[in-house]
Design a protein around this motif. Structure first.
Motif, PDB file in Angstrom:
ATOM      1  N   SER A 235       0.783  -1.242   0.000  1.00 57.06           N
ATOM      2  CA  SER A 235       0.000   0.000   0.000  1.00 57.06           C
ATOM      3  C   SER A 235       0.810   1.285   0.000  1.00 57.06           C
ATOM      4  O   SER A 235       0.237   2.370  -0.081  1.00 57.06           O
ATOM      5  CB  SER A 235      -0.933   0.007   1.220  1.00 57.06           C
ATOM      6  OG  SER A 235      -0.180   0.003   2.431  1.00 57.06           O
ATOM      7  N   MET A 236       2.146   1.206   0.104  1.00 59.44           N
ATOM      8  CA  MET A 236       2.961   2.419   0.218  1.00 59.44           C
ATOM      9  C   MET A 236       4.098   2.414  -0.798  1.00 59.44           C
ATOM     10  O   MET A 236       5.283   2.420  -0.447  1.00 59.44           O
ATOM     11  CB  MET A 236       3.515   2.561   1.643  1.00 59.44           C
ATOM     12  CG  MET A 236       2.451   2.565   2.719  1.00 59.44           C
ATOM     13  SD  MET A 236       3.141   2.732   4.390  1.00 59.44           S
ATOM     14  CE  MET A 236       1.674   2.467   5.386  1.00 59.44           C
ATOM     15  N   PRO A 237       3.794   2.442  -2.078  1.00 56.35           N
ATOM     16  CA  PRO A 237       4.840   2.328  -3.108  1.00 56.35           C
ATOM     17  C   PRO A 237       5.748   3.544  -3.227  1.00 56.35           C
ATOM     18  O   PRO A 237       6.807   3.457  -3.841  1.00 56.35           O
ATOM     19  CB  PRO A 237       4.033   2.129  -4.389  1.00 56.35           C
ATOM     20  CG  PRO A 237       2.729   2.812  -4.119  1.00 56.35           C
ATOM     21  CD  PRO A 237       2.447   2.556  -2.671  1.00 56.35           C
ATOM     22  N   GLY A 248       8.899  -7.325  14.026  1.00 55.34           N
ATOM     23  CA  GLY A 248       9.089  -8.765  13.910  1.00 55.34           C
ATOM     24  C   GLY A 248       9.261  -9.267  12.494  1.00 55.34           C
ATOM     25  O   GLY A 248       9.227 -10.471  12.270  1.00 55.34           O
ATOM     26  N   LEU A 249       9.458  -8.364  11.517  1.00 54.08           N
ATOM     27  CA  LEU A 249       9.563  -8.824  10.127  1.00 54.08           C
ATOM     28  C   LEU A 249      10.754  -9.748   9.922  1.00 54.08           C
ATOM     29  O   LEU A 249      11.774  -9.639  10.610  1.00 54.08           O
ATOM     30  CB  LEU A 249       9.640  -7.648   9.173  1.00 54.08           C
ATOM     31  CG  LEU A 249      11.001  -6.991   8.874  1.00 54.08           C
ATOM     32  CD1 LEU A 249      10.920  -6.189   7.601  1.00 54.08           C
ATOM     33  CD2 LEU A 249      11.457  -6.122  10.038  1.00 54.08           C
ATOM     34  N   SER A 250      10.603 -10.643   8.953  1.00 51.68           N
ATOM     35  CA  SER A 250      11.681 -11.561   8.574  1.00 51.68           C
ATOM     36  C   SER A 250      12.174 -11.188   7.184  1.00 51.68           C
ATOM     37  O   SER A 250      11.786 -10.153   6.623  1.00 51.68           O
ATOM     38  CB  SER A 250      11.161 -13.000   8.581  1.00 51.68           C
ATOM     39  OG  SER A 250      10.226 -13.197   7.522  1.00 51.68           O
ATOM     40  N   ASP A 251      13.002 -12.018   6.609  1.00 57.88           N
ATOM     41  CA  ASP A 251      13.478 -11.782   5.244  1.00 57.88           C
ATOM     42  C   ASP A 251      12.309 -11.709   4.252  1.00 57.88           C
ATOM     43  O   ASP A 251      12.365 -10.957   3.274  1.00 57.88           O
ATOM     44  CB  ASP A 251      14.434 -12.901   4.817  1.00 57.88           C
ATOM     45  CG  ASP A 251      15.763 -12.839   5.530  1.00 57.88           C
ATOM     46  OD1 ASP A 251      16.081 -11.782   6.104  1.00 57.88           O
ATOM     47  OD2 ASP A 251      16.491 -13.851   5.526  1.00 57.88           O
ATOM     48  N   ILE A 252      11.253 -12.476   4.513  1.00 61.80           N
ATOM     49  CA  ILE A 252      10.093 -12.459   3.620  1.00 61.80           C
ATOM     50  C   ILE A 252       9.491 -11.068   3.553  1.00 61.80           C
ATOM     51  O   ILE A 252       9.217 -10.530   2.474  1.00 61.80           O
ATOM     52  CB  ILE A 252       9.037 -13.484   4.096  1.00 61.80           C
ATOM     53  CG1 ILE A 252       9.576 -14.906   3.969  1.00 61.80           C
ATOM     54  CG2 ILE A 252       7.741 -13.325   3.303  1.00 61.80           C
ATOM     55  CD1 ILE A 252       8.654 -15.965   4.564  1.00 61.80           C
ATOM     56  N   GLY A 253       9.264 -10.447   4.709  1.00 57.22           N
ATOM     57  CA  GLY A 253       8.711  -9.101   4.748  1.00 57.22           C
ATOM     58  C   GLY A 253       9.657  -8.081   4.157  1.00 57.22           C
ATOM     59  O   GLY A 253       9.233  -7.152   3.445  1.00 57.22           O
ATOM     60  N   LEU A 254      10.951  -8.244   4.439  1.00 60.35           N
ATOM     61  CA  LEU A 254      11.945  -7.321   3.888  1.00 60.35           C
ATOM     62  C   LEU A 254      11.972  -7.392   2.372  1.00 60.35           C
ATOM     63  O   LEU A 254      11.979  -6.356   1.685  1.00 60.35           O
ATOM     64  CB  LEU A 254      13.323  -7.661   4.450  1.00 60.35           C
ATOM     65  CG  LEU A 254      14.492  -6.846   3.888  1.00 60.35           C
ATOM     66  CD1 LEU A 254      14.339  -5.372   4.218  1.00 60.35           C
ATOM     67  CD2 LEU A 254      15.827  -7.377   4.412  1.00 60.35           C
ATOM     68  N   TYR A 255      11.959  -8.605   1.824  1.00 61.79           N
ATOM     69  CA  TYR A 255      11.973  -8.753   0.361  1.00 61.79           C
ATOM     70  C   TYR A 255      10.741  -8.106  -0.266  1.00 61.79           C
ATOM     71  O   TYR A 255      10.839  -7.471  -1.326  1.00 61.79           O
ATOM     72  CB  TYR A 255      12.013 -10.234  -0.021  1.00 61.79           C
ATOM     73  CG  TYR A 255      13.257 -10.969   0.407  1.00 61.79           C
ATOM     74  CD1 TYR A 255      14.402 -10.293   0.795  1.00 61.79           C
ATOM     75  CD2 TYR A 255      13.271 -12.365   0.428  1.00 61.79           C
ATOM     76  CE1 TYR A 255      15.527 -10.972   1.190  1.00 61.79           C
ATOM     77  CE2 TYR A 255      14.402 -13.059   0.814  1.00 61.79           C
ATOM     78  CZ  TYR A 255      15.529 -12.362   1.203  1.00 61.79           C
ATOM     79  OH  TYR A 255      16.653 -13.042   1.594  1.00 61.79           O
ATOM     80  N   CYS A 261       8.637  -1.195  -3.121  1.00 65.15           N
ATOM     81  CA  CYS A 261       8.893   0.217  -2.789  1.00 65.15           C
ATOM     82  C   CYS A 261      10.165   0.647  -3.539  1.00 65.15           C
ATOM     83  O   CYS A 261      11.248   0.751  -2.939  1.00 65.15           O
ATOM     84  CB  CYS A 261       9.051   0.402  -1.286  1.00 65.15           C
ATOM     85  SG  CYS A 261       7.629  -0.105  -0.310  1.00 65.15           S
ATOM     86  N   PRO A 262      10.060   0.913  -4.825  1.00 65.26           N
ATOM     87  CA  PRO A 262      11.247   1.156  -5.657  1.00 65.26           C
ATOM     88  C   PRO A 262      11.989   2.446  -5.335  1.00 65.26           C
ATOM     89  O   PRO A 262      13.140   2.606  -5.755  1.00 65.26           O
ATOM     90  CB  PRO A 262      10.672   1.199  -7.076  1.00 65.26           C
ATOM     91  CG  PRO A 262       9.241   1.607  -6.892  1.00 65.26           C
ATOM     92  CD  PRO A 262       8.806   0.973  -5.609  1.00 65.26           C
ATOM     93  N   GLU A 265      15.211   4.664  -0.157  1.00 64.53           N
ATOM     94  CA  GLU A 265      16.629   5.028  -0.078  1.00 64.53           C
ATOM     95  C   GLU A 265      17.182   4.902   1.336  1.00 64.53           C
ATOM     96  O   GLU A 265      18.369   4.681   1.510  1.00 64.53           O
ATOM     97  CB  GLU A 265      16.829   6.468  -0.565  1.00 64.53           C
ATOM     98  CG  GLU A 265      16.493   6.680  -2.031  1.00 64.53           C
ATOM     99  CD  GLU A 265      16.738   8.117  -2.458  1.00 64.53           C
ATOM    100  OE1 GLU A 265      16.875   8.982  -1.567  1.00 64.53           O
ATOM    101  OE2 GLU A 265      16.806   8.357  -3.675  1.00 64.53           O
ATOM    102  N   HIS A 266      16.322   5.094   2.319  1.00 67.45           N
ATOM    103  CA  HIS A 266      16.745   5.034   3.719  1.00 67.45           C
ATOM    104  C   HIS A 266      15.950   3.929   4.412  1.00 67.45           C
ATOM    105  O   HIS A 266      14.721   3.997   4.476  1.00 67.45           O
ATOM    106  CB  HIS A 266      16.511   6.364   4.429  1.00 67.45           C
ATOM    107  CG  HIS A 266      17.317   7.493   3.870  1.00 67.45           C
ATOM    108  ND1 HIS A 266      18.385   8.051   4.541  1.00 67.45           N
ATOM    109  CD2 HIS A 266      17.231   8.161   2.695  1.00 67.45           C
ATOM    110  CE1 HIS A 266      18.908   9.028   3.799  1.00 67.45           C
ATOM    111  NE2 HIS A 266      18.226   9.107   2.676  1.00 67.45           N
ATOM    112  N   LEU A 267      16.644   2.944   4.958  1.00 67.26           N
ATOM    113  CA  LEU A 267      15.992   1.815   5.622  1.00 67.26           C
ATOM    114  C   LEU A 267      16.639   1.598   6.983  1.00 67.26           C
ATOM    115  O   LEU A 267      17.844   1.378   7.084  1.00 67.26           O
ATOM    116  CB  LEU A 267      16.107   0.551   4.773  1.00 67.26           C
ATOM    117  CG  LEU A 267      15.495  -0.719   5.371  1.00 67.26           C
ATOM    118  CD1 LEU A 267      13.991  -0.551   5.583  1.00 67.26           C
ATOM    119  CD2 LEU A 267      15.779  -1.921   4.468  1.00 67.26           C
TER     120      LEU A 267
END
Length: 324
Positions: A235-237, A248-255, A261-262, A265-267
C-alpha cells in the motif's frame, strides 16, 4: 520593562539562555565579549536579567518577537509567553507561529491529559488550517485525532508516540482526511494498526516510522511477524524513508518491501532480529541501519533484556520510554 509575572519572564530567560548568540544578533547587540561574559554567570538568572534590563521587550518589532517565541515550545507559549504583554499575545495568535506543533515531550511537565488536549486543540485552532507538522506524545484519544484532521487539511507530517488512548480505527479515520500527508510516525503504541488501510488513505506517503519496541512491549526473537511489512509493501509504493525499529519482520517481509517500494533510499531495521539477509538485497539502499546497529541516537531510551541465558524462553524484552 514588561508588565508581566516574574515566572513568565523567567521562562523566557531560560529559553534565551539556551541559544544566546543568535538572539544577540537579532537584537543588534552582538558583541564577541557578551556571550563569554554571560556564560561565565549562566547559573545566575539575575545576571541574565541585568544583561537585558535595558531592552523594552514590549516594543520589539513583531517579526523579532516571533523569532524569539519560536524558540519556545507550545506549553511555554500558551502558559507563559502569551501573558507577558499585549504585543506578545498578539504575535502568539499569528497562524504562522503554529505551522509546526511539537507536543511529543510534554509528559514530564505535570499536566493532566485533559489540559494537554486543550492546549493541542488551541494550537490547532490558532493555525487556522495552516498546520503542516504536528507531533504529540503521552496523551490524546480518537476525538483529538479527528479534531486535528478535520482542521488541518494541509498537514504533511504527523507523529504519535505512546498515545495509547488512540485506536486503530481512530488513526485510520483521521489519516483518511489528510490527503497531503507525506510523513507518518507511530512509536510505542499498544494498538495493532491496519497499515494497508493507512497506506491506501495516504497516497503521497514518503516516510514511515513504525517503532514498536515500546512501553512494556515484548518482542519475541524466535517468532517472525511479517504482517506490517506485507501491508506496507502492498500500500505504500512511494516510500523513500522507512524505519521499523524492533519489528518482527523476517526476510520475507523485507523482500516484499524492497520489491514493491522502488524509491526506498533510507531503511532502518534496528532490533529486527528475524532479518538475516541484508547484503544480498539491500545494495540499492543509500542509508541502511541493520538489526545490530546502535540505537543511541533514538530519542526514546531502549533497555534490552536478553532472557535466553536465564530461562528456557526465547523472549527478549524491550522497554522504551521518552528522553525528556
Amino acid at each position: 520593562m514588561l508588565g508581566s509575572s516574574s515566572s513568565s519572564f523567567m521562562t523566557l530567560m531560560r529559553c534565551i539562555c539556551v541559544d544566546l548568540d543568535p538572539l544577540l544578533c537579532l537584537l543588534g547587540l552582538h558583541d564577541s565579549r557578551l556571550p563569554q561574559l554571560y556564560r561565565s554567570n549562566l547559573s545566575s538568572f539575575s545576571s541574565a536579567m541585568e544583561m537585558f534590563e535595558n531592552i523594552n521587550w514590549a516594543e520589539l518589532p513583531p517579526e523579532l518577537i516571533s523569532s524569539i517565541l519560536l524558540r519556545l515550545d507550545v506549553v511555554e507559549i500558551l502558559e507563559n509567553a502569551q501573558i507577558v504583554c499585549k504585543p506578545w499575545r498578539s504575535v502568539t495568535k499569528d497562524p504562522y507561529m503554529w505551522r509546526k506543533v511539537d507536543m511529543q515531550n510534554v509528559g514530564s511537565l505535570g499536566f493532566c491529559d485533559l489540559k494537554l488536549e486543550k492546549m493541542c486543540r488551541n494550537a490547532v485552532d490558532r493555525s487556522k488550517g495552516g498546520l503542516v507538522e504536528i507531533r504529540i506524545g503521552n496523551f490524546g484519544n480518537d476525538e483529538l485525532l479527528n479534531y486535528i484532521a478535520d482542521r488541518s487539511s494541509n498537514l504533511r507530517s504527523f507523529g504519535l508516540a505512546m498515545c495509547n488512548g488512540m485506536s486503530n480505527e481512530g488513526l485510520v479515520n483521521a489519516v483518511g482526511k489528510l490527503r497531503l500527508l507525506e510523513e507518518l510516525e507511530v512509536s510505542n503504541m499498544w494498538s495493532d494498526l491496519d497499515f494497508k488501510a493507512i497506506g491506501h488513505s495516504c497516497p503521497r506517503l514518503k516516510s514511515l516510522k513504525l517503532n514498536c519496541s515500546g512501553y512494556w512491549c515484548p518482542y519475541y526473537r524466535s517468532k517472525s511477524d511479517d504482517d506490517d511489512a506485507l501491508a506496507i509493501s502492498e500500500s505504500m509504493p512511494e516510500l523513500s524513508h522507512l524505519q521499523l525499529l524492533g519489528n518482527g519482520l523476517s526476510d520475507i517481509g523485507l523482500y516484499a518491501i524492497l520489491d514493491n517500494c522502488p524509491h526506498l533510499e533510507h531503511l532502518d531495521i534496528r532490533r529486527c532480529f528475524n532479518v538475516q539477509d541484508l547484503k544480498n538485497r539491500c545494495s540499492e539502499i543509500k542509508v541502511l541501519r541493520g538489526p545490530n546497529d546502535s540505537t543511541a541516537d533514538y530519542r526514546f531510551v531502549i533497555v534490552y533484556y536478553d532472557t535466553d541465558t536465564d530461562t528456557d524462553s526465547d523472549e527478549d524484552d524491550y522497554f522504551g520510554y521518552p528522553v525528556y
